[in-house]
Write an enzyme that holds these catalytic residues in place. Sequence first.
Site, mmCIF file in Angstrom:
data_model
loop_
_atom_site.group_PDB
_atom_site.id
_atom_site.type_symbol
_atom_site.label_atom_id
_atom_site.label_comp_id
_atom_site.label_asym_id
_atom_site.label_seq_id
_atom_site.Cartn_x
_atom_site.Cartn_y
_atom_site.Cartn_z
ATOM 1 N N ASP A 120 37.622 47.864 34.702
ATOM 2 C CA ASP A 120 36.593 48.450 33.845
ATOM 3 C C ASP A 120 35.618 49.337 34.629
ATOM 4 O OD1 ASP A 120 37.751 46.919 31.904
ATOM 5 O OD2 ASP A 120 35.925 45.847 31.343
ATOM 6 N N HIS A 265 36.953 45.235 38.177
ATOM 7 C CA HIS A 265 36.189 46.471 38.023
ATOM 8 C C HIS A 265 36.507 47.436 39.156
ATOM 9 C CE1 HIS A 265 33.952 43.472 35.700
ATOM 10 N NE2 HIS A 265 33.504 44.473 34.970
#
Length: 300
Positions: A120, A265
Amino acid sequence: MKNDEPTVGRRALLRTAVFLGVAAAAGLVSSGGEGATPGVPRAGGAGGAPGAAGPGPNPAAGAPGAAFPQGLPERAYRLRPMTSDAPARPAVVQPAVRTRPILELPADASTASAMVLTFDDGPDPRYTPGILDTLARYGVRAMFFVCGEMAAENPNLLRRMVAEGHVIGNHTWTHPLIPKLSRPALASEIGRTSEVVQQTVGEAPVWFRAPYGAWNRAAFEIGAELGMEPLAWTVDTLDWKEPGTGTIISRVLGGAGPGVIVLSHDAGGNRSQSVQAISSYLPQLLGRGYRMTLPKLPPR
């Protein structure tokens, strides 16, 4: 002088030219080829072709004369046929509006040893290339839920993701807390991100993930309107807390299992631990017999 006056034949030609000009302006004469609709830009045309850099016009800007409603991408709107004799356009099939996101792959034979890796907040030129390098080294595909403002600044990374077989998902424009947004503001956050992805790689995302995992009804509805399915996760590495490379590795390996979706991430802070961790846990997962795969869209 009479020699300067147009002849009857010239008058006829002028009338014909004027008629054709008016007809073209009214949409009675089309020069756009088969399937063209007067007054509607083609999807993927100028400003939307693969490889175009930048996010394009800001739908939230509300400039005078804006052709489309605030916060929604241009591609979501089409003019209706001008007459009842015109062929009807095929209906766009949208996902059903869900009340909760998808958390894991469906349990069946095809997912018995399958897992999904997701990243992400990117793309970030400091960390995303390292993750892509590791994925390429092991021939693995993953999902990248991008923020629009990061995607607009790093279009080449989006193109690399697609070229290497990865899937790009929508993670809003600025990574806000969705429940605090008005519906028009949320529509702009999601719509602008889908638009910049489509402008850059030629296809809009078909998966959406809410920042912080904070979903609400408006997020599900707007995502469905834009043709996206909501995807969450099963295992959270909490790598955004920078807990240490070893901790990230142990969380992934400890949570591994059939149908698991792993959240990591590639932006939003110092993600060097995440880059180092995947180079260790990925070969271990493969050595245990797991297949890194991509989710399939549910039947519509």
